[in-house]
Enzyme design. Structure first.
Site, PDB file in Angstrom:
ATOM      1  N   HIS A  77      19.305  37.700 -34.211  1.00  0.00           N
ATOM      2  CA  HIS A  77      19.164  38.882 -33.184  1.00  0.00           C
ATOM      3  C   HIS A  77      17.969  39.465 -33.218  1.00  0.00           C
ATOM      4  O   HIS A  77      18.167  40.015 -31.957  1.00  0.00           O
ATOM      5  CB  HIS A  77      20.344  39.899 -33.597  1.00  0.00           C
ATOM      6  CG  HIS A  77      20.276  39.761 -35.378  1.00  0.00           C
ATOM      7  ND1 HIS A  77      21.276  39.556 -36.281  1.00  0.00           N
ATOM      8  CD2 HIS A  77      19.807  40.798 -36.161  1.00  0.00           C
ATOM      9  CE1 HIS A  77      20.687  39.702 -38.086  1.00  0.00           C
ATOM     10  NE2 HIS A  77      20.139  40.690 -37.455  1.00  0.00           N
ATOM     11  N   ARG A  86      25.837  39.502 -22.287  1.00  0.00           N
ATOM     12  CA  ARG A  86      26.861  39.590 -23.925  1.00  0.00           C
ATOM     13  C   ARG A  86      27.212  40.632 -24.386  1.00  0.00           C
ATOM     14  O   ARG A  86      26.557  41.442 -24.651  1.00  0.00           O
ATOM     15  CB  ARG A  86      25.146  38.997 -25.091  1.00  0.00           C
ATOM     16  CG  ARG A  86      24.436  37.864 -24.786  1.00  0.00           C
ATOM     17  CD  ARG A  86      23.338  37.877 -25.789  1.00  0.00           C
ATOM     18  NE  ARG A  86      22.829  36.455 -26.263  1.00  0.00           N
ATOM     19  CZ  ARG A  86      21.282  35.813 -26.069  1.00  0.00           C
ATOM     20  NH1 ARG A  86      21.103  37.234 -25.397  1.00  0.00           N
ATOM     21  NH2 ARG A  86      21.372  34.720 -25.745  1.00  0.00           N
ATOM     22  N   CYS A 109      21.411  29.016 -20.746  1.00  0.00           N
ATOM     23  CA  CYS A 109      20.809  31.048 -20.951  1.00  0.00           C
ATOM     24  C   CYS A 109      20.540  30.841 -21.759  1.00  0.00           C
ATOM     25  O   CYS A 109      20.229  31.915 -22.709  1.00  0.00           O
ATOM     26  CB  CYS A 109      22.640  31.425 -20.498  1.00  0.00           C
ATOM     27  SG  CYS A 109      23.587  31.393 -21.831  1.00  0.00           S
ATOM     28  N   GLU A 168      27.774  24.403 -26.200  1.00  0.00           N
ATOM     29  CA  GLU A 168      26.821  25.319 -27.431  1.00  0.00           C
ATOM     30  C   GLU A 168      27.000  24.359 -28.435  1.00  0.00           C
ATOM     31  O   GLU A 168      26.623  23.942 -29.723  1.00  0.00           O
ATOM     32  CB  GLU A 168      26.400  26.737 -27.458  1.00  0.00           C
ATOM     33  CG  GLU A 168      28.571  27.471 -26.863  1.00  0.00           C
ATOM     34  CD  GLU A 168      27.474  28.975 -27.293  1.00  0.00           C
ATOM     35  OE1 GLU A 168      26.798  29.431 -27.390  1.00  0.00           O
ATOM     36  OE2 GLU A 168      28.958  29.828 -27.208  1.00  0.00           O
ATOM     37  N   ASP A 214      22.902  27.396 -29.056  1.00  0.00           N
ATOM     38  CA  ASP A 214      24.065  27.479 -30.957  1.00  0.00           C
ATOM     39  C   ASP A 214      24.278  26.294 -30.651  1.00  0.00           C
ATOM     40  O   ASP A 214      24.152  25.659 -31.726  1.00  0.00           O
ATOM     41  CB  ASP A 214      24.947  28.162 -30.243  1.00  0.00           C
ATOM     42  CG  ASP A 214      25.222  29.250 -31.561  1.00  0.00           C
ATOM     43  OD1 ASP A 214      25.013  29.445 -32.002  1.00  0.00           O
ATOM     44  OD2 ASP A 214      25.759  30.061 -30.425  1.00  0.00           O
TER      45      ASP A 214
HETATM   46  C1  PEP Z   1      23.295  30.264 -26.757  1.00  0.00           C
HETATM   47  O1  PEP Z   1      23.248  30.563 -27.782  1.00  0.00           O
HETATM   48  O2  PEP Z   1      22.571  29.146 -26.422  1.00  0.00           O
HETATM   49  C2  PEP Z   1      23.547  31.725 -26.645  1.00  0.00           C
HETATM   50  C3  PEP Z   1      22.858  31.762 -25.087  1.00  0.00           C
HETATM   51  O3  PEP Z   1      24.242  32.061 -26.301  1.00  0.00           O
HETATM   52  P1  PEP Z   1      23.962  33.760 -28.194  1.00  0.00           P
HETATM   53  O4  PEP Z   1      22.221  33.240 -28.575  1.00  0.00           O
HETATM   54  O5  PEP Z   1      24.161  34.942 -27.718  1.00  0.00           O
HETATM   55  O6  PEP Z   1      24.340  32.599 -28.835  1.00  0.00           O
HETATM   56 MG    MG Z   2      25.738  31.081 -28.350  1.00  0.00          MG
END
Ligand code: PEP
Ligand code: MG
Length: 571
Positions: free
Chosen positions: A193, A294, A494, A423, A447
């Site tokens: 995060h 998000r 993304c 993912e 992910d």
């Molecule tokens: C990812 O997993 O690449 C993604 C864009 O989602 P997050 O980073 O919010 O899990």
């Molecule tokens: Mg993700």
């Protein structure tokens, strides 16, 4: 400078590409209450401990009241209410009773606060939300009793490099980000995060910078995200190099044409965001839409699940900011690295493999239901021509059946363009069957790398395995893109890997149709695309897909890319 106490260069894992020089501010961790080895029995000791605890509570209440008087509006009110909590006779009484029972001052404050928090949590709603404030009172009071420095961040009066052992999402949210020049943490991983927030803000960040908290407060440090280094007291050569890089970034940002290869293949460049405010700040000339909203970021502090009435205005504000441009909203991705109080499954040993993202539909179906209802109502209020530009996707889809159910639920709420994130490796392997069910897919490489390489994205010590250039990860992205091409349906990326200009070329060559990233990363990616034809991108894709290791893949891309661009961007 002694290396034992003031390391010259600390190496970690860089997030983003920028660099900055500013003085260091340390976030001090919450104090640990020492284990008690004996109980107080002497009346004099008990009286002294009560006096110490009461003094510390009263001093904290006084400090908060002073801050409240100086703070404007709502913040002042919150601080005043928190001061009231520190001076609350009920809390003071609980502390006193614990000390009279033999506990030391620090343990008694800790225990009494825990007791009050359980009462607040049981009462729910707004009362429960005060728990965070009460925890902060406890941390300050315990630190005072133990004669430790106050926890948290000193008040920032100018731009600082903020350095912490670790930062929780709530810690990061509490920072005055306008005064944060860079973020450094000793823990955390490159797609955790803290890293995501730093990318979003375009500030350099180095995670896993073990030893950085030993750099004395106030030291001038150079934080170089591209190289993953933190240098105390940078020399004139490093200072000049960092200035040059800032100038290149400024020049790149002047190009605002839509994303496209040199021969005109459009590759829309979209932004990753977490709040409507961020969308309001996006420059419509620079981004072509939002590729990942998000939505869980909106509810990081919420204790109870947000109703559709609470969510609706947020989505309306977000879509109003986008003025009809494509906006991909992701339904709540709660769980694992994104803990939301109202969607936590406390008993999970492996939350990343547990009930997170779309899977919450199994345990709390009303969460998805309320969110889709709020989104559907927001869509209905849009001009008909804008409605199809609201794309809604689910995170953590693993099977075609899940994609089918999600699409049915979303369409029942009037969402016209429905998709899923890819993912989980299983989803990438089943991309064709999944795309039969939905209108588009978006690959979350953060992910996808975590799950393909069985490597916790929050753990920086395994960053080499988490690398999106790993052949296995690239292979799954390419398989998903191929399925998209075959079905003539959009497949974007993304995950943070899209913000790497070399990777952006490889992804385009694989057939990825759009790239979404934190907005500050866009100019370099736009520049890279503009200097390569689709055929060159395809050649890069072919080369990286034939590589045996992440290092080899990156090298192959660099070797085939335009040499001047590589030098200009310092790739
Ligand atoms: C990812 O997993 O690449 C993604 C864009 O989602 P997050 O980073 O919010 O899990
Ligand atoms: Mg993700």
């Amino acid at each position: 400078m002694s290396t034992a106490t003031t390391p010259g260069v600390v190496c970690g894992v860089g997030v983003g590409r920028s660099a900055v020089i500013a003085p260091l501010a340390l976030v001090r961790p919450a104090p640990v209450v020492p284990q008690e080895t004996h109980r107080l029995t002497e009346p004099a000791d008990i009286a002294a401990a009560i006096a110490t605890a009461e003094k510390a509570l009263a001093e904290r209440a006084g400090e908060l009241a002073e801050q409240a008087a100086a703070a404007p509006g709502a913040l002042g009110e919150v601080l005043l209410a928190t001061a009231g909590m520190a001076a609350d006779p009920e809390l003071v009484g609980l502390v006193r009773a614990r000390i009279e029972n033999g506990q030391g001052a620090a343990a008694a404050v800790d225990g009494a606060v825990t007791e009050v928090i359980s009462m607040l949590t049981a009462a729910g709603g707004l009362f429960a939300e005060r728990s965070t404030d009460l925890r902060s009172v406890r941390d300050h009071v315990v630190a005072r009793i133990l004669q430790l420095p106050a926890p948290g961040l000193p008040e920032l009066r100018q731009m600082f490099v903020v350095c912490a052992a670790d930062l929780s999402p709530a810690d990061t949210a509490a920072l005055d980000l306008e005064k944060v020049a860079a973020l450094i943490t000793e823990a955390g991983g490159p797609t955790g995060h803290t890293a995501i927030i730093a990318r979003q803000l375009g500030i350099p960040c180095v995670v896993r910078a073990v030893g950085a908290t030993r750099i004395p407060e106030g030291t001038l440090v150079a934080v170089d995200a591209a190289n993953g280094t933190v240098t105390a007291n940078p020399d004139p050569a490093l200072t000049a190099a960092i200035r040059r890089r800032a100038e290149t970034e400024r020049v790149l940002a002047e190009d605002i044409a839509p994303g496209a290869t040199a021969d005109g293949r459009p590759v829309p460049l979209l932004a990753n965001v977490g709040t409507p405010q961020e969308m309001e700040q996006l420059d419509a000339g620079v981004v072509e839409g939002v590729g990942l909203f998000r939505t869980e970021v909106l509810f990081l502090d919420a204790v109870t699940a947000p109703s559709r009435e609470q969510q609706g205005p947020q989505y309306a504000r977000a879509l109003a900011a986008m003025k009809g441009a494509k906006t991909v909203v992701r339904t709540l991705d709660a769980g694992a690295d994104k803990p939301l109080a109202f969607a936590v499954h406390e008993d999970e040993d492996n939350p990343a493999l547990g009930v997170r993202g779309y899977r919450l539909v199994r345990t709390q179906p009303q969460l998805l239901e309320e969110q889709l209802a709020a989104l559907g109502e927001t869509a209905l209020a849009l001009a008909p021509e804008d409605r199809a530009n609201l794309w809604v996707m689910a995170p953590m889809i693993s099977t075609p059946a899940e994609a089918r159910t999600f699409a049915r639920l979303a369409r029942a709420h009037g969402i016209q363009t429905v998709g899923v994130m890819i993912e989980v490796p299983a989803a990438a392997l089943q991309a064709a069957a999944i795309l039969d069910e939905v209108d588009f897919a978006s690959v979350g490489t953060n992910d996808l790398a975590q799950y393909t390489m069985a490597t916790d994205r929050l753990r920086g010590e395994l960053a080499d395995l988490l690398d999106p250039w790993q052949p296995a990860v690239l292979g799954l992205v390419a398989a998903t893109a191929r399925a998209g091409t075959a079905a003539a349906k959009p497949v974007g990326v993304c995950g943070e890997s899209a913000s790497d200009p070399l990777m952006a070329l490889a992804l385009t060559g694989m057939g990825v149709t759009s790239l979404s990233m934190s907005a500050p990363a866009l100019p370099a990616v736009r520049h890279a695309l503009r200097h390569h034809s689709l055929a060159q991108c395809k050649a890069i894709a072919e080369a990286v897909l034939g590589a045996q290791s992440a290092e080899e893949a990156r090298k192959a891309a660099r070797a085939l890319a335009d040499a001047q661009m590589v030098a200009r961007l310092g790739l």
